[in-house]
Design an enzyme around this catalytic site. Structure first.
Site, PDB file in Angstrom:
ATOM      1  N   SER A  52       7.852  23.181 -32.114  1.00 51.46           N
ATOM      2  CA  SER A  52       7.677  22.173 -33.163  1.00 51.46           C
ATOM      3  C   SER A  52       8.732  22.363 -34.251  1.00 51.46           C
ATOM      4  O   SER A  52       9.231  23.466 -34.478  1.00 51.46           O
ATOM      5  CB  SER A  52       6.278  22.262 -33.740  1.00 51.46           C
ATOM      6  OG  SER A  52       6.214  23.365 -34.610  1.00 51.46           O
ATOM      7  N   LYS A  53       9.003  21.252 -34.895  1.00 48.47           N
ATOM      8  CA  LYS A  53      10.031  21.243 -35.943  1.00 48.47           C
ATOM      9  C   LYS A  53       9.734  22.262 -37.028  1.00 48.47           C
ATOM     10  O   LYS A  53      10.628  22.850 -37.599  1.00 48.47           O
ATOM     11  CB  LYS A  53      10.079  19.852 -36.584  1.00 48.47           C
ATOM     12  CG  LYS A  53      11.066  18.944 -35.899  1.00 48.47           C
ATOM     13  CD  LYS A  53      11.331  17.748 -36.756  1.00 48.47           C
ATOM     14  CE  LYS A  53      12.753  17.287 -36.537  1.00 48.47           C
ATOM     15  NZ  LYS A  53      13.207  16.292 -37.439  1.00 48.47           N
ATOM     16  N   ARG A  54       8.447  22.426 -37.281  1.00 54.51           N
ATOM     17  CA  ARG A  54       8.044  23.338 -38.341  1.00 54.51           C
ATOM     18  C   ARG A  54       8.692  24.719 -38.141  1.00 54.51           C
ATOM     19  O   ARG A  54       9.193  25.324 -39.067  1.00 54.51           O
ATOM     20  CB  ARG A  54       6.519  23.470 -38.340  1.00 54.51           C
ATOM     21  CG  ARG A  54       5.973  24.329 -39.458  1.00 54.51           C
ATOM     22  CD  ARG A  54       4.530  23.950 -39.684  1.00 54.51           C
ATOM     23  NE  ARG A  54       3.685  24.499 -38.635  1.00 54.51           N
ATOM     24  CZ  ARG A  54       3.107  25.688 -38.704  1.00 54.51           C
ATOM     25  NH1 ARG A  54       3.293  26.453 -39.754  1.00 54.51           N
ATOM     26  NH2 ARG A  54       2.339  26.110 -37.727  1.00 54.51           N
TER      27      ARG A  54
END
Ligand code: GLU
Length: 472
Positions: free
Chosen positions: A251-253
């Protein structure tokens, strides 16, 4: 370049391994780039090669000096020092201009005047026919370009099958017919990524291009440009994608968590390095904790896996804990400097003693201050915290009084208090003792705390506990 010249160049290059990390300063240094930097660095160190830092700042709108500063500082913090650079593409425009002119003169590139809307329409039309979109080549044959009109420069992409041997992925084939004539520069002094990379890799004598798999579709374009310019092809190694533990796309996070964020969260550079190294690579003799020296000695591109590399935050925490545990207390105290209140630094000896008994309990440097605040200041805690299980208050009070008098003979205190605990019950004795010293529901053991606090402070805290219970 003639064939014999190519051979000489190849031979010269075989002598020296030269690799690079080429970040675009359009964001902070993140995991993916840090891992690419590490793998290049390890390869260079292992092979006695040169590691180069090149800042790819041709995208003027998105590049920002603050990102470059962050990238440089955090590569240094990780210990990934470079032998050459930082080179900046924005300072090399003369070089690119020379080659762009050459391509234009040799009719391998041309000016394109197609407007954005026109290109959009073309793309829509191709998509609606089920074709994969590419530039039609409309301006290819324009013999008299009117340079007063807005234009870009396109490369005449030859239609062929490109085959290259990737050190990780093996034989890779691409049909360049699907790519079409790519834009290589906005103007003579404004090259785009694919062209600038090819020119720089050549000019900087890069022997191996080690980078993320997300760039693999750029490789055939770059190889065609190398052919057109008469440059020799470097060796390619595309590193596996980074995946989340369930093997989905990370995920981008996490991808966007910068190295600086990890640093501020209290991860040690050596733990991050170890963690990054294991994202796609593993040593021959299977183990998890590897020092930088071991990584350098054991690193080999052959041991990089093809399949996605799993990102596992728990593993990073565990590794960080391992490295924290291994540090000498003085060194750990030094690393903690930015993570604790200034005034805790006044008595270094006291701090080091605390570090010594607490270091096994911390996973990150940020864990430390909340864990040990009570050493510096006893928190105000409720009297009932001193009560062990259902022990009557009077018994607890009696035990604390006995402890108080035993603690006066500080050198013998531990043995005597232990004997007391054996006769009156451990919980009933050691629980209120520990709570009196820490004011916490959980902490390290009372004897360890007592030794760090010293006699005077121990007695003072016992007195506070006794009066709390008495007035309750
Ligand atoms: N500037 C590119 C990036 O940051 C580098 C690509 C390459 O290594 O060729 O992704």
């Amino acid at each position: 370049m003639t064939d014999s010249h190519k051979k000489v160049v190849r031979q010269a290059r075989q002598k020296q391994i030269r690799v690079r990390i080429a970040p675009s300063p359009t964001g902070f240094l993140h995991l993916g780039t840090a891992r690419s930097a590490l793998f290049n660095w390890l390869f260079a160190k292992n092979q006695g090669g040169i590691f180069i830092l090149r800042v790819e700042d041709t995208d003027l709108e998105r590049s920002d000096p603050k990102y470059e500063k962050d990238i440089v500082e955090n590569l240094q913090w990780l210990g990934l020092d470079w032998d050459e650079g930082p080179y900046r593409q924005s300072e090399r425009l003369d070089i690119y201009e020379k080659y762009i002119k050459k391509l234009l003169q040799e009719n391998k590139a041309y000016y394109c005047f197609c407007a954005k809307e026109e290109l959009e329409e073309e793309k829509e039309a191709m998509l609606s026919q089920g074709l994969s979109p590419k530039y039609s080549g409309k301006c290819r044959h324009n013999k008299n370009p009117d340079l007063s009109r807005p234009s870009v420069i396109r490369f005449k992409m030859p239609e062929t099958e490109v085959i290259f041997h990737d050190l990780i992925r093996g034989k890779v084939k691409f049909n360049t017919g699907l790519i079409g004539d790519i834009v290589i520069a906005k103007e003579l002094r404004a090259p785009l990524y694919n062209l600038a990379v090819v020119i720089d890799d050549f000019e900087m004598k890069i022997s191996h291009v080690i980078r993320g798999e997300d760039h693999i579709s750029n490789t055939p374009k770059q190889i065609m440009l190398q052919n057109a310019l008469g440059f020799e092809e470097p060796v390619y190694a595309h590193l596996p994608l980074i995946l989340s533990p369930d093997r989905s796309k990370l995920s981008k996070r996490y991808l966007e968590t910068s190295i600086d964020d990890y640093r501020r969260e209290g991860y040690l550079p050596e733990a991050l390095i170890n963690f990054l190294a294991l994202m796609g690579w593993h040593p021959e003799e299977d183990r998890e904790v590897l020092s930088m020296e071991e990584l350098v000695n054991e690193f080999s591109l052959k041991r990089i896996q093809k399949g996605g590399a799993v990102f596992n935050l728990e593993k990073l925490d565990w590794l960080n804990g391992q490295y924290i545990m291994k540090l000498k207390p003085e060194e750990l105290a030094r690393r903690l400097e930015n993570f604790i209140p200034r005034k805790w630094l006044e008595d270094r000896g006291f701090l080091v003693k605390i570090v010594e008994i607490e270091k096994e309990r911390i996973k990150k440097l940020t864990d430390f201050s909340s864990l040990v605040g009570f050493f510096f200041e006893l928190p105000d805690y409720p009297a009932k915290l001193l009560i062990w299980d259902k022990t009557p208050k009077e018994d607890i009070l009696g035990n604390l009084r006995s402890i108080f008098s035993l603690a006066r003979d500080f050198a013998e205190a531990e043995n005597k208090i232990m004997a007391l605990a054996e006769s009156r019950g451990r919980g009933e004795t050691l629980w209120p003792f520990r709570t009196a010293l820490s004011g916490q529901i959980a902490s390290t053991g009372p004897f360890e705390i007592m030794k760090v606090l010293g006699k005077e402070e121990t007695l003072k805290r016992l007195e506070i506990a006794i009066s709390k219970l008495m007035s309750n």
